[in-house]
Design a protein around this motif. Structure first.
Motif, PDB file in Angstrom:
ATOM      1  N   MET A 235      40.421  30.650  50.926  1.00 43.26           N
ATOM      2  CA  MET A 235      41.318  31.754  51.288  1.00 43.26           C
ATOM      3  C   MET A 235      40.736  32.507  52.466  1.00 43.26           C
TER       4      MET A 235
ATOM      5  N   VAL B 293      41.005  37.777  51.230  1.00 40.26           N
ATOM      6  CA  VAL B 293      40.757  37.880  49.796  1.00 40.26           C
ATOM      7  C   VAL B 293      41.052  39.312  49.334  1.00 40.26           C
ATOM      8  N   SER B 294      41.927  39.438  48.339  1.00 44.50           N
ATOM      9  CA  SER B 294      42.260  40.754  47.768  1.00 44.50           C
ATOM     10  C   SER B 294      41.250  41.103  46.679  1.00 44.50           C
TER      11      SER B 294
ATOM     12  N   ARG C  88      41.900  41.730  43.586  1.00 48.03           N
ATOM     13  CA  ARG C  88      42.240  40.965  42.388  1.00 48.03           C
ATOM     14  C   ARG C  88      41.642  39.554  42.459  1.00 48.03           C
ATOM     15  N   THR C  89      41.705  38.955  43.656  1.00 44.07           N
ATOM     16  CA  THR C  89      41.161  37.602  43.824  1.00 44.07           C
ATOM     17  C   THR C  89      39.644  37.618  43.705  1.00 44.07           C
ATOM     18  N   ARG C  90      38.991  38.650  44.259  1.00 49.51           N
ATOM     19  CA  ARG C  90      37.537  38.769  44.134  1.00 49.51           C
ATOM     20  C   ARG C  90      37.129  38.805  42.660  1.00 49.51           C
TER      21      ARG C  90
ATOM     22  N   LEU D 244      38.810  37.662  40.115  1.00 47.25           N
ATOM     23  CA  LEU D 244      39.096  36.360  39.520  1.00 47.25           C
ATOM     24  C   LEU D 244      37.978  35.365  39.832  1.00 47.25           C
ATOM     25  N   ILE D 245      37.515  35.349  41.087  1.00 47.21           N
ATOM     26  CA  ILE D 245      36.449  34.429  41.489  1.00 47.21           C
ATOM     27  C   ILE D 245      35.149  34.777  40.775  1.00 47.21           C
TER      28      ILE D 245
END
Length: 619
Positions: A570, A573-574, A576-578, A580-581
């Motif tokens: 990606m 990176v938002s 929320r994505t951080r 999740l990762i």
């Protein structure tokens, strides 16, 4: 017409292969017909005649009806050029295969009798299958290929390489040579057997079994099992290894040189081979007296030549070839074809003397210049006197033929192998490190702006890698023409700059077999990083896909594929994505560290500041 009192030539059949250095004709081998008919006669008897199978001491073998004595078959096999031990192994295998015993117990008790065909005889069905495998038809004839060659050196290599492989026990992996010969000036009867082709200069020859197809044609037209290709590739590799152990490198591993005879893929054409050590001649890779296939050459065979003096020296060395190529390019392809066909017609007419390997006596019509009018009439816009001076000054049709043949040869050599590919933008040229070692050619190699390549087993290792690449992918790693020539400066530059990174990228994109990928990553590399010999390649799990090492490589490949499939790149990176990762890292760590060996890359990161523990946040 009979050639060498054994081979029937079709007088108007086209050659199987025709080049400047060799011509291959198809013929019928009738040398074993007498033995074949005798065997058929014995097999036709309802009950064997005791007198036919009586031993010298008075005993009689247990030959059954519809069977023949093994010694009779061995005499037949000798006539068609097969080794005694090879024939015995094959007959025993076929005898077991066609045994009509169904009961397993009876079959086991009968194995000793089946194996000892000397006492039981060879059944009709076994003999018929033996003939089918070796191309023998119902009349006791078979197709053979007669290869006529110009070069005595290539002729000797064809014989010596096969002899060395026979010493090593690997002769069964090569197209067998049934006979070799050299046509002298007195061989008028033999030369007259080949009226439809001009054999001037083709003094040397060998007779081989005629194959039905080459490997390139098989891959294009047939659906071949990967296991079959792998097994035959291993046999080809073993043949190369045997040659290396005898101090010879092969240097011409093209698909068209792997021929199918019966159920086997066999190696052929040893005329380009080279001794690893020699004091008799200029012993470097790249001599143009033998066949050179640019698409097989390793990176170390490519030279990068700066524009200017270096390129001028290269052009001066090859001036004789470039001059002939320029002369031929002045004609259109249609005109070149017309002149070639006209010359062939003139040499075939009854008014021209019979084919001669040596001197050519002109008749009155030839001396009068009628042949010049024939050539002029074949051209739409040119007269004979308008041809380039070297051609128009020819005094005879044979002289014109030799000059024309030389120019055609130099045109092909220049365009496919020698001509430098120029990169105008960077002011450099790329060329193969080749030199002219043909008779009467310039030998001042000091003009060449590069060092010639010394013979090395690693060159054959690279070619073996390209061969495997073509088997697994259906193509070459580089942009090539249908004659195996590299196309354009980009292809030469790509080969010159070839490294581990470009190899990995190319192999991963075009090879789908994980074991083949791993092997080719070790072979298709620059010389210093490449596997040292064929033996190392043959030990790889690719040739033993059921081994423990193969299972380990496949598991590793599957893990890499799973990680790759679950990896998302990606650019933005938002939060929320951080998050999740962050919470998904445990999954990847389990994959990487629950096995005995770490299977994903790890690294240390150096930060430009100190990291302090926060007791309040516990992190």
């Amino acid at each position: 017409l009979s050639f060498l009192r054994r081979y029937l030539l079709a007088n108007e059949s086209a050659p199987i292969h025709k080049s400047d250095s060799s011509i291959i004709l198809r013929a019928k081998d009738i040398g074993a017909m007498e033995e074949f008919l005798l065997i058929q006669d014995r097999l036709g008897d309802y009950e064997p005649d005791i007198d036919d199978y009586s031993h010298s001491c008075g005993t009689v073998y247990g030959i059954q009806k519809n069977s023949i004595e093994i010694t009779l078959l061995l005499r037949f096999a000798q006539k068609i050029g097969l080794d005694r031990s090879f024939v015995m192994e094959e007959i025993e295998r076929l005898a077991q295969q066609y045994s009509d015993v169904d009961d397993e117990t009876s079959k086991c008790s009968l194995l000793s009798e089946v194996d000892d065909v000397r006492h039981n005889g060879v059944k009709r069905v076994v003999f018929e299958e033996f003939c089918r495998l070796h191309g023998i038809d119902n009349a006791g004839q078979r197709d053979v290929a007669i290869k006529f060659m110009k070069s005595e050196h290539s002729f000797q290599l064809e014989r010596e390489c096969r002899a060395l492989l026979e010493e090593s026990g690997k002769s069964s992996h090569t197209v067998p040579m049934l006979l070799s010969f050299s046509l002298d000036e007195e061989d008028d009867d033999e030369r007259s057997a080949v009226k439809h082709i001009h054999l001037s200069g083709f003094k040397y020859g060998i007779v081989m079994r005629c194959a039905d197809r080459d490997l390139g044609d098989i891959l294009y037209r047939e659906n071949t099992k990967p296991s079959y290709l792998r097994d035959n590739a291993r046999k080809i590799g073993e043949s190369l290894q045997a040659l290396h152990e005898k101090g010879i490198i092969y240097l011409d591993l093209q698909l068209k040189n792997i021929l199918r005879c019966g159920n086997q893929m066999l190696l052929s054409d040893f005329g380009s081979s080279l001794c690893l050590k020699s004091i008799d001649r200029l012993n470097n890779i790249g001599g143009c007296s033998t066949n050179i296939c640019p698409s097989l050459m390793p990176p170390e065979m490519v030279a990068k030549i700066p524009m200017g003096t270096s390129l001028s020296d290269f052009s001066e060395y090859w001036n004789h070839a470039s001059r002939d190529a320029a002369t031929m390019c002045a004609f259109s392809p249609h005109e070149r074809q017309d002149i070639s066909e006209c010359i062939e017609t003139l040499l075939q007419t009854s008014r021209i003397p019979r084919i001669s390997i040596g001197n050519f006596d002109e008749d009155k019509e030839t001396a009068s210049g009628a042949w010049k009018e024939s050539i002029s009439s074949s051209l739409d816009t040119l007269d004979f006197d308008d041809l380039p001076r070297e051609l128009s000054e020819c005094s005879s049709v044979l002289n014109f033929f030799h000059v024309w043949q030389r120019m055609q040869s130099n045109l092909i050599l220049w365009e496919r192998v020698v001509r430098p590919r120029v990169d105008e933008e960077n002011e450099v040229a790329f060329a193969l490190k080749v030199f002219d070692d043909r008779p009467n050619a310039p030998h001042d190699i000091s003009l060449l702006p590069f060092d010639l390549l010394v013979p090395s087993v690693k060159v054959d290792v690279w070619m073996f890698g390209v061969f495997l690449y073509e088997l697994c992918s259906g193509g070459n790693p580089f942009h090539i023409g249908y004659q195996g020539d590299l196309r354009g400066a980009d292809a030469f530059e790509k080969l010159y700059n070839w490294d581990e990174t470009s190899a990995a990228r190319n192999i991963e994109e075009n090879i789908h077999d994980p074991l083949a990928q791993d092997l080719l990553r070790r072979i298709l590399l620059p010389e210093s990083e490449r596997l040292s010999d064929i033996a190392s390649a043959l030990k790889h799990a690719f040739f033993n896909p059921k081994s423990v090492e193969a299972e380990r490589l496949l598991e590793k490949f599957d893990e890499r594929q799973m990680l790759r499939n679950e990896t998302v790149i990606m650019k933005k990176v938002s939060n929320r994505t951080r998050t999740l990762i962050y919470h998904s890292m445990e999954k990847h760590c389990r994959i990487g560290f629950t096995t005995d060996q770490v299977t994903i890359p790890t690294s240390l990161v150096v930060l430009p500041y100190d990291i302090k523990w926060n007791n309040l946040q516990n992190r």
